[in-house]
Design a protein around this motif. Structure first.
Motif, PDB file in Angstrom:
ATOM      1  N   HIS A  12      -9.370   6.429   1.699  1.00 59.06           N
ATOM      2  CA  HIS A  12      -8.015   6.110   2.129  1.00 59.06           C
ATOM      3  C   HIS A  12      -7.097   7.304   1.864  1.00 59.06           C
ATOM      4  CE1 HIS A  12      -8.618   1.806   2.901  1.00 59.06           C
ATOM      5  NE2 HIS A  12      -9.485   1.859   1.909  1.00 59.06           N
ATOM      6  N   SER A  13      -6.081   7.431   2.688  1.00 54.35           N
ATOM      7  CA  SER A  13      -5.128   8.522   2.524  1.00 54.35           C
ATOM      8  C   SER A  13      -3.914   8.116   1.698  1.00 54.35           C
ATOM      9  CB  SER A  13      -4.666   9.037   3.894  1.00 54.35           C
ATOM     10  OG  SER A  13      -3.990   8.006   4.600  1.00 54.35           O
ATOM     11  N   ASP A  14      -3.897   6.843   1.259  1.00 52.36           N
ATOM     12  CA  ASP A  14      -2.784   6.336   0.455  1.00 52.36           C
ATOM     13  C   ASP A  14      -3.335   5.257  -0.467  1.00 52.36           C
ATOM     14  OD1 ASP A  14      -0.183   5.860  -0.494  1.00 52.36           O
ATOM     15  OD2 ASP A  14       0.678   6.111   1.489  1.00 52.36           O
ATOM     16  N   ALA A  15      -2.464   4.590  -1.177  1.00 44.47           N
ATOM     17  CA  ALA A  15      -2.867   3.595  -2.183  1.00 44.47           C
ATOM     18  C   ALA A  15      -3.697   2.467  -1.586  1.00 44.47           C
ATOM     19  CB  ALA A  15      -1.629   3.009  -2.847  1.00 44.47           C
ATOM     20  N   TYR A  31      -2.373   1.018   1.977  1.00 42.69           N
ATOM     21  CA  TYR A  31      -1.072   1.288   2.567  1.00 42.69           C
ATOM     22  C   TYR A  31      -1.197   2.164   3.811  1.00 42.69           C
ATOM     23  CZ  TYR A  31       3.949   2.007   2.631  1.00 42.69           C
ATOM     24  OH  TYR A  31       5.261   2.017   3.001  1.00 42.69           O
ATOM     25  N   ASP A  32      -2.360   2.824   3.964  1.00 43.17           N
ATOM     26  CA  ASP A  32      -2.591   3.683   5.134  1.00 43.17           C
ATOM     27  C   ASP A  32      -2.956   2.896   6.396  1.00 43.17           C
ATOM     28  OD1 ASP A  32      -5.166   2.858   4.526  1.00 43.17           O
ATOM     29  OD2 ASP A  32      -5.954   4.865   4.185  1.00 43.17           O
ATOM     30  N   GLY A  55       0.707  -1.597   6.112  1.00 39.02           N
ATOM     31  CA  GLY A  55      -0.299  -1.634   5.056  1.00 39.02           C
ATOM     32  C   GLY A  55      -1.025  -2.965   4.940  1.00 39.02           C
TER      33      GLY A  55
END
Length: 90
Positions: A12-15, A31-32, A55
């Motif tokens: 993933h690129s976020d949380a 979230y991505d 998200g």
């Protein structure tokens, strides 16, 4: 159990906000806006499910493990067919 980390994957690129486990599969949502299915035997990404516009807040496998329900902050719930990766219901 030693408490040692067994595996760490970055998909993933976020949380990551949601996780679900079914047999030899793990689903993570973040979230991505992506849902990633992981093979627990290999630790590798098995499939990526795309379609939510915000998200991912929740994930749940069906009892048989063939489907995955996802909830999102885009105010939608989707049911995915895991063999095809397609959305069955929204």
């Amino acid at each position: 159990a030693s408490g040692a980390e067994l595996l760490c994957r970055k998909g993933h690129s976020d949380a990551v906000w949601a996780i679900a486990v079914s047999g030899q599969r793990v689903a993570t949502g973040g979230y991505d806006k992506n849902i990633v299915l992981w093979d627990t035997r290999t630790g590798e990404e098995a499939r990526r499910l795309l379609g939510h516009t915000s998200g991912i807040s929740s994930l749940s496998f069906s009892p048989c493990g063939a489907r995955l329900a996802s909830g999102s902050w885009d105010q939608s719930v989707r049911v995915w067919d895991l063999s095809s990766g397609g959305v069955l219901r929204e």
